[in-house]
Design a protein around this motif. Structure first.
Motif, PDB file in Angstrom:
ATOM      1  N   THR A  82     -11.896  11.699   6.777  1.00  0.00           N
ATOM      2  CA  THR A  82     -12.166  10.445   6.078  1.00  0.00           C
ATOM      3  C   THR A  82     -11.004   9.481   6.278  1.00  0.00           C
ATOM      4  OG1 THR A  82     -13.133  11.864   4.421  1.00  0.00           O
ATOM      5  CG2 THR A  82     -12.950   9.547   3.875  1.00  0.00           C
ATOM      6  N   ARG A  83      -9.796  10.056   6.253  1.00  0.00           N
ATOM      7  CA  ARG A  83      -8.602   9.244   6.373  1.00  0.00           C
ATOM      8  C   ARG A  83      -8.616   8.476   7.696  1.00  0.00           C
ATOM      9  NH1 ARG A  83      -2.831  11.320   4.645  1.00  0.00           N
ATOM     10  NH2 ARG A  83      -1.599   9.542   5.276  1.00  0.00           N
ATOM     11  N   ARG A  84      -8.939   9.168   8.773  1.00  0.00           N
ATOM     12  CA  ARG A  84      -8.939   8.519  10.079  1.00  0.00           C
ATOM     13  C   ARG A  84      -9.993   7.411  10.113  1.00  0.00           C
ATOM     14  NH1 ARG A  84      -4.838   8.974  10.820  1.00  0.00           N
ATOM     15  NH2 ARG A  84      -4.298  11.036  11.551  1.00  0.00           N
ATOM     16  N   ARG A  85     -11.149   7.691   9.512  1.00  0.00           N
ATOM     17  CA  ARG A  85     -12.207   6.689   9.494  1.00  0.00           C
ATOM     18  C   ARG A  85     -11.772   5.454   8.701  1.00  0.00           C
ATOM     19  NH1 ARG A  85     -16.469   6.367   6.531  1.00  0.00           N
ATOM     20  NH2 ARG A  85     -16.151   8.388   5.530  1.00  0.00           N
ATOM     21  N   LEU A  86     -11.154   5.701   7.533  1.00  0.00           N
ATOM     22  CA  LEU A  86     -10.669   4.577   6.721  1.00  0.00           C
ATOM     23  C   LEU A  86      -9.583   3.818   7.482  1.00  0.00           C
ATOM     24  CD1 LEU A  86     -10.439   6.172   3.153  1.00  0.00           C
ATOM     25  CD2 LEU A  86     -12.157   4.592   4.011  1.00  0.00           C
ATOM     26  N   ASN A  87      -8.736   4.567   8.188  1.00  0.00           N
ATOM     27  CA  ASN A  87      -7.668   3.948   8.979  1.00  0.00           C
ATOM     28  C   ASN A  87      -8.233   2.936   9.970  1.00  0.00           C
ATOM     29  OD1 ASN A  87      -5.368   6.777   9.401  1.00  0.00           O
ATOM     30  ND2 ASN A  87      -5.704   5.363   7.737  1.00  0.00           N
ATOM     31  N   LEU A  88      -9.378   3.287  10.521  1.00  0.00           N
ATOM     32  CA  LEU A  88      -9.956   2.413  11.544  1.00  0.00           C
ATOM     33  C   LEU A  88     -10.777   1.275  10.937  1.00  0.00           C
ATOM     34  CD1 LEU A  88     -10.950   5.211  14.038  1.00  0.00           C
ATOM     35  CD2 LEU A  88      -9.252   3.425  14.453  1.00  0.00           C
ATOM     36  N   GLU A  89     -11.427   1.569   9.787  1.00  0.00           N
ATOM     37  CA  GLU A  89     -12.333   0.569   9.210  1.00  0.00           C
ATOM     38  C   GLU A  89     -11.622  -0.472   8.365  1.00  0.00           C
ATOM     39  OE1 GLU A  89     -15.207   2.692   6.973  1.00  0.00           O
ATOM     40  OE2 GLU A  89     -16.246   3.476   8.718  1.00  0.00           O
ATOM     41  N   LEU A  90     -10.770   0.003   7.482  1.00  0.00           N
ATOM     42  CA  LEU A  90     -10.283  -0.898   6.445  1.00  0.00           C
ATOM     43  C   LEU A  90      -9.347  -1.999   6.923  1.00  0.00           C
ATOM     44  CD1 LEU A  90     -10.083   1.490   3.430  1.00  0.00           C
ATOM     45  CD2 LEU A  90     -11.706  -0.323   3.894  1.00  0.00           C
ATOM     46  N   SER A 108       2.241   9.748   7.369  1.00  0.00           N
ATOM     47  CA  SER A 108       1.599  10.077   8.640  1.00  0.00           C
ATOM     48  C   SER A 108       2.063   9.122   9.734  1.00  0.00           C
ATOM     49  CB  SER A 108       0.077   9.994   8.476  1.00  0.00           C
ATOM     50  OG  SER A 108      -0.531   9.828   9.736  1.00  0.00           O
ATOM     51  N   VAL A 109       2.695   9.686  10.746  1.00  0.00           N
ATOM     52  CA  VAL A 109       3.206   8.871  11.845  1.00  0.00           C
ATOM     53  C   VAL A 109       2.032   8.230  12.580  1.00  0.00           C
ATOM     54  CG1 VAL A 109       4.456   8.945  14.019  1.00  0.00           C
ATOM     55  CG2 VAL A 109       5.281  10.260  12.059  1.00  0.00           C
ATOM     56  N   THR A 110       0.966   8.981  12.810  1.00  0.00           N
ATOM     57  CA  THR A 110      -0.201   8.456  13.523  1.00  0.00           C
ATOM     58  C   THR A 110      -0.784   7.265  12.771  1.00  0.00           C
ATOM     59  OG1 THR A 110      -0.623  10.770  14.017  1.00  0.00           O
ATOM     60  CG2 THR A 110      -2.304   9.191  14.660  1.00  0.00           C
ATOM     61  N   GLU A 111      -0.909   7.425  11.479  1.00  0.00           N
ATOM     62  CA  GLU A 111      -1.454   6.342  10.664  1.00  0.00           C
ATOM     63  C   GLU A 111      -0.559   5.097  10.753  1.00  0.00           C
ATOM     64  OE1 GLU A 111      -3.344   7.187   6.756  1.00  0.00           O
ATOM     65  OE2 GLU A 111      -1.567   6.172   5.979  1.00  0.00           O
ATOM     66  N   ALA A 112       0.742   5.319  10.719  1.00  0.00           N
ATOM     67  CA  ALA A 112       1.680   4.206  10.788  1.00  0.00           C
ATOM     68  C   ALA A 112       1.489   3.425  12.084  1.00  0.00           C
ATOM     69  CB  ALA A 112       3.118   4.724  10.666  1.00  0.00           C
ATOM     70  N   VAL A 113       1.405   4.153  13.191  1.00  0.00           N
ATOM     71  CA  VAL A 113       1.263   3.475  14.489  1.00  0.00           C
ATOM     72  C   VAL A 113      -0.094   2.790  14.578  1.00  0.00           C
ATOM     73  CG1 VAL A 113       1.231   3.814  16.985  1.00  0.00           C
ATOM     74  CG2 VAL A 113       2.819   5.135  15.576  1.00  0.00           C
ATOM     75  N   LEU A 162       0.850  -1.192   0.000  1.00  0.00           N
ATOM     76  CA  LEU A 162       0.000   0.000   0.000  1.00  0.00           C
ATOM     77  C   LEU A 162       0.886   1.242   0.000  1.00  0.00           C
ATOM     78  CD1 LEU A 162      -2.413  -1.228   2.830  1.00  0.00           C
ATOM     79  CD2 LEU A 162      -2.569  -1.693   0.377  1.00  0.00           C
ATOM     80  N   ASP A 163       0.863   1.960  -1.122  1.00  0.00           N
ATOM     81  CA  ASP A 163       1.706   3.146  -1.261  1.00  0.00           C
ATOM     82  C   ASP A 163       0.851   4.376  -0.992  1.00  0.00           C
ATOM     83  OD1 ASP A 163       3.570   5.008  -1.837  1.00  0.00           O
ATOM     84  OD2 ASP A 163       3.876   4.424  -3.936  1.00  0.00           O
ATOM     85  N   GLU A 164       0.911   4.892   0.225  1.00  0.00           N
ATOM     86  CA  GLU A 164       0.107   6.066   0.577  1.00  0.00           C
ATOM     87  C   GLU A 164      -1.343   5.893   0.145  1.00  0.00           C
ATOM     88  OE1 GLU A 164       0.559   9.208   1.823  1.00  0.00           O
ATOM     89  OE2 GLU A 164       2.677   9.119   2.265  1.00  0.00           O
ATOM     90  N   PRO A 165      -2.000   4.799   0.537  1.00  0.00           N
ATOM     91  CA  PRO A 165      -3.329   4.552  -0.033  1.00  0.00           C
ATOM     92  C   PRO A 165      -4.359   5.581   0.406  1.00  0.00           C
ATOM     93  CG  PRO A 165      -2.889   3.026   1.753  1.00  0.00           C
ATOM     94  CD  PRO A 165      -1.631   3.799   1.538  1.00  0.00           C
ATOM     95  N   PHE A 166      -4.047   6.316   1.479  1.00  0.00           N
ATOM     96  CA  PHE A 166      -5.008   7.328   1.952  1.00  0.00           C
ATOM     97  C   PHE A 166      -4.486   8.732   1.701  1.00  0.00           C
ATOM     98  CE2 PHE A 166      -5.102   3.679   4.945  1.00  0.00           C
ATOM     99  CZ  PHE A 166      -6.245   3.090   4.447  1.00  0.00           C
TER     100      PHE A 166
END
Lengths: 271, 528
Positions: A184-192, A209-214, A173-177
């Motif tokens: 939306t990004r945060r929601r996708l981060n949690l759902e997908l 995004s460091v948050t997304e990575a963690v 996944l290359d920067e899929p969000f």
């Protein structure tokens, strides 16, 4: 047209692969114009884990992902996916890439964009699976819309559905969000992640995004710019499934701080 | 959804303008040009069309059928060649060069040569129709097949699929908007090719009737035929456009920066390509010429080979005399063609800029210009000869008019390409319109202007030679008419060769200038 591969084992029956990279270097251009995009990367992705690659722009993380996908060849060193060369694995339809740009073909509907992945991977048509994936990413009722009629977040989710359509056990996944707004990004981060965590995949996620990575991974690898190599490797031992409440937990914030420090984001010492 | 009104206010204004124009035309023709054999009033044209309706219908049927067959063949060839070039990049330079040479063949002179090769019948008309469409389809289609976002190709590659899949799944579909745009231009162009074919010796068709009408000073008839030809050209253009919209093909994919092919860095390699590629192209063209004549087993009497022309113009006993005759005729043609070319180009660009400063004028004039652009002006050449006389000025005007409309439309399109944000930025300073025009819009227009200028080179030669062939009795067009009627095939082939060379050289000069200018103003447009 694409030949059907009847001899292949259905991807669903195979286990997630191990990915190994040894002394991988990538140089673009020649002579004085040469750019060392990736230098001496050693990396092992354990089967069934999610690994995030973070780092500043131009640090070579996308190039590393593209090499694992077989889209670029290393200048030196080797990459093996379950013991095989990336392009061999790609030809078998056993890896799946989600690009930063959703890269949906504008003349195909959402459903036929997802179905295209199966055709490209030489798998038989499976409208039921396509439909299931589309509802999984929340695109019920949008099957027959073209990309231009979908919002940015919907396009991205459609691209994720396409990425999952072949049942590949290696997701890159290359920067899929990347092109999605923060909410939306945060929601996708949690759902997908629930979609792919359930079925057992090895996942490599490139992100700014460091948050997304963690939030998404079992392990975060920090890459540095010039030389473009791995500068830190941090295990993320946060329980799954991850929830929004994790975002504010002390252990989560500590990890974010640790990674930021590895990226060089620290306060200047007071004068 | 609410139904849009049948006519918008803007459309009503346009129709009102048209009606006024027709009325003025009628009055001027009746009052000022009564007995001058130049201008027919619209009512007389209409009456003539009704009077000779069955005759015109038969002729039109022939010409349209020729044009349709040529349209199909020419475009099919262009599509196949474009796919081949994109699938096999190494052959591109050569294929582009050969395509250009064929595009630059002087249609007027090719007509009589084809006539003797094919004998009586439709062969030459169809071939000329095909020749006049394939280049304008081939070049944009190659661009369209290439203009695919790299991500889409990565997607294909990430499933381990290669070029064939990329071609069938992505490239061909992505190039369709380019194809539709090309076919729109090709429809009137095919009609033009068929008519030029008829000018140079056919037994039926609109072109034949036009020549007869012009030669017998039948002013109403000439105007009637030119009107029919123009109407058919506009209808063809509109029909293809309508078909394209019906298929809902959509806009071409957006590319921020066009994919670049890097020129090799090493100096000797660059010099090798700069000199070697044209030499190779010339050699291949000459070889094709020789081989096609031999393969068809055509008589050396009328189907000359490269060697024959070389003997005739360079090594033969009377070569010097032949050369001076040829170059004198060429000189006479160029004296009017070159100023006409620049006049048409300049007028088109300046008027486009003016329209940009006066938006109300543009709203009215732009649709008219687009309609007139689709008329192959050569079709109206007999008319222009009647109206402007047989002198040099008349010819110059014919050449200029031929180039003017495509340039105007192309430049108007280019002026609109200035990014909206740039214009907003200028507006935020309340920059005066002229400043905006020169600093923002003209640079955005340059790629379109140069594209028009390149394509206009063979057009200018075509316009001049058609006028000479039909009427003026001067220049190389006349020399070709004479030699084809006296069966002096050596001189006829020499004319074809020299005109092709002149057109290709002109095209290359414009292309060189284009690269220089665009590398400064629009580097993303420069490939190589």
């Amino acid at each position: 047209m694409t030949p059907k591969r009847s001899d292949q084992t259905p991807a669903a029956e195979t286990a997630p692969p191990k990915v190994e990279a040894w002394a991988v270097n990538k140089v673009f251009g020649q002579g004085e114009a040469a750019v060392q995009a990736v230098s001496d990367v050693e990396l092992t992705l354990e089967p069934g884990t999610t690994t995030a690659l973070v780092g500043p722009s131009g640090c070579g993380k996308s190039t590393l992902l593209r090499m694992i996908a077989g889209l670029e060849t290393p200048t030196s060193g080797a990459i093996r996916i379950g013991g095989e060369e990336p392009h061999v694995v790609a030809r078998g339809g056993k890896l799946s890439v989600a690009f930063q740009d959703p890269s949906l073909l504008p003349w195909r509907t959402a459903a036929s964009n997802v179905a295209l992945a199966r055709r490209l991977a030489g798998l038989p048509k499976d409208p039921e699976k396509v439909q299931k994936l589309l509802s999984l990413v929340g695109l019920d009722g949008f099957e027959n819309k073209r990309p231009a009629e979908l919002s940015g977040g919907m396009r991205q989710r459609c691209a994720i559905a396409r990425c999952l359509a072949t049942g590949a056990r290696l997701l890159l996944l290359d920067e899929p969000f990347g092109a999605v707004d923060e909410m939306t990004r945060r929601r996708l981060n949690l759902e997908l992640p629930r979609v792919w965590e359930g079925q057992g995949t090895t996942t490599l996620l490139v992100t700014h995004s460091v948050t997304e990575a963690v939030l998404l991974s079992d392990r975060v690898i920090v890459m540095s710019h010039r030389p473009a190599r791995i500068s830190a490797d941090i295990a993320i031992n946060v329980e799954r499934p991850r929830r929004a409440s994790h975002l504010t937990s002390p252990e989560f914030l500590a990890l974010v701080t640790q990674i930021n420090a590895a990226l060089g984001i620290v306060d200047e010492p007071a004068a | 959804m609410t139904k849009p009104p049948l006519f918008t206010a803007a459309q009503m204004r346009i129709y009102a303008w048209f009606a006024g124009l027709l009325l003025a035309w009628e009055l001027i023709a009746r009052l000022a040009f009564g007995d001058l054999y130049i201008l027919s009033p619209p009512t007389a044209i209409l009456l003539r069309i009704l009077e000779d309706f069955p005759l015109y219908c038969r002729a039109l049927g022939t010409t349209v059928l020729e044009a349709l067959i040529g349209f199909a063949l020419g475009n099919l060839a262009a599509i196949l060649l474009a796919i081949l070039v994109v699938a096999l990049p190494p052959i591109e330079r050569l294929a582009q060069a050969i395509a250009l040479v064929v595009f630059c063949l002087p249609l007027v002179a090719t007509g009589p040569v084809l006539r003797v090769i094919y004998g009586p019948g439709w062969g030459p008309q169809i071939t000329l129709a095909a020749l006049s469409v394939y280049y304008t389809t081939f070049v944009p289609l190659v661009v369209g097949l290439r203009a695919v976002p790299p991500n889409w190709l990565d997607l294909i590659a990430s499933y381990g699929r290669g070029r064939m899949t990329a071609m069938t799944v992505v490239r061909i579909r992505a190039s369709l908007p380019y194809l539709v745009a090309s076919l729109k231009i090709a429809a009137p162009a095919a009609f033009l090719g068929a008519i030029v074919g008829e000018f140079t010796g056919a037994d039926r068709g609109i072109g034949v009737l036009s020549i007869q009408a012009m030669r017998s000073l039948d002013v109403d008839g000439t105007w009637a035929l030119a009107t029919i030809a123009s109407a058919v050209a506009i209808i063809g253009y509109a029909l293809v456009g309508w078909g394209g919209r019906l298929l809902a093909i959509g806009a071409p994919p957006t590319l921020l920066v066009s994919p670049k092919a890097r020129a090799p860095q090493v100096l000797w390699k660059r010099i090798g390509i700069a000199i070697g590629a044209p030499m190779l192209s010339i050699a291949v063209v000459l070889l094709l010429w020789q081989v096609s004549m031999d393969a068809l087993d055509l008589s050396r009497f009328f189907a000359k080979r490269p060697g024959d022309i070389w003997t005739y113009l360079v090594t033969g006993g009377q070569a010097a005399a032949h050369r001076s005759e040829l170059f004198a005729a060429l000189g006479a043609t160029m004296i009017v063609t070159i100023p006409g070319y620049f006049a048409g180009l300049g007028l088109g660009a300046v008027l486009a800029a003016l329209f940009c400063l006066l938006p109300t004028v543009e709203k009215i004039a732009s649709p008219v210009a687009i309609a007139l652009r689709s008329i192959p002006i050569v079709v109206t050449a007999p008319l222009l000869v009647l109206a402007l006389g047989r002198g040099q000025l008349g010819m110059l005007v014919i050449v200029a008019v031929m180039i003017f409309f495509p340039t105007l439309v192309s430049c108007l399109h280019g002026l609109r390409q200035a990014p909206g944000q740039v214009i907003d930025y200028f507006n935020s300073f309340r920059a005066p319109p002229l400043t905006q025009l020169f600093l923002a819009r003209v640079p955005a227009m340059l790629p379109s202007l140069f594209a028009a200028a390149r394509m206009a080179v063979p057009m200018a030669v075509l316009a001049a030679t058609v006028a000479e062939w039909l009427a003026t009795g001067t220049g190389i067009g006349n020399l070709m008419a004479l030699t084809s009627s006296t069966s002096n095939y050596n001189m006829l082939w020499s004319c074809v060769a020299i005109l092709t060379l002149v057109s290709v050289t002109g095209y290359m000069l414009v292309a060189m200038l284009e690269r220089r200018v665009l590398s400064h103003f629009a580097p993303e447009q420069v490939i190589q």
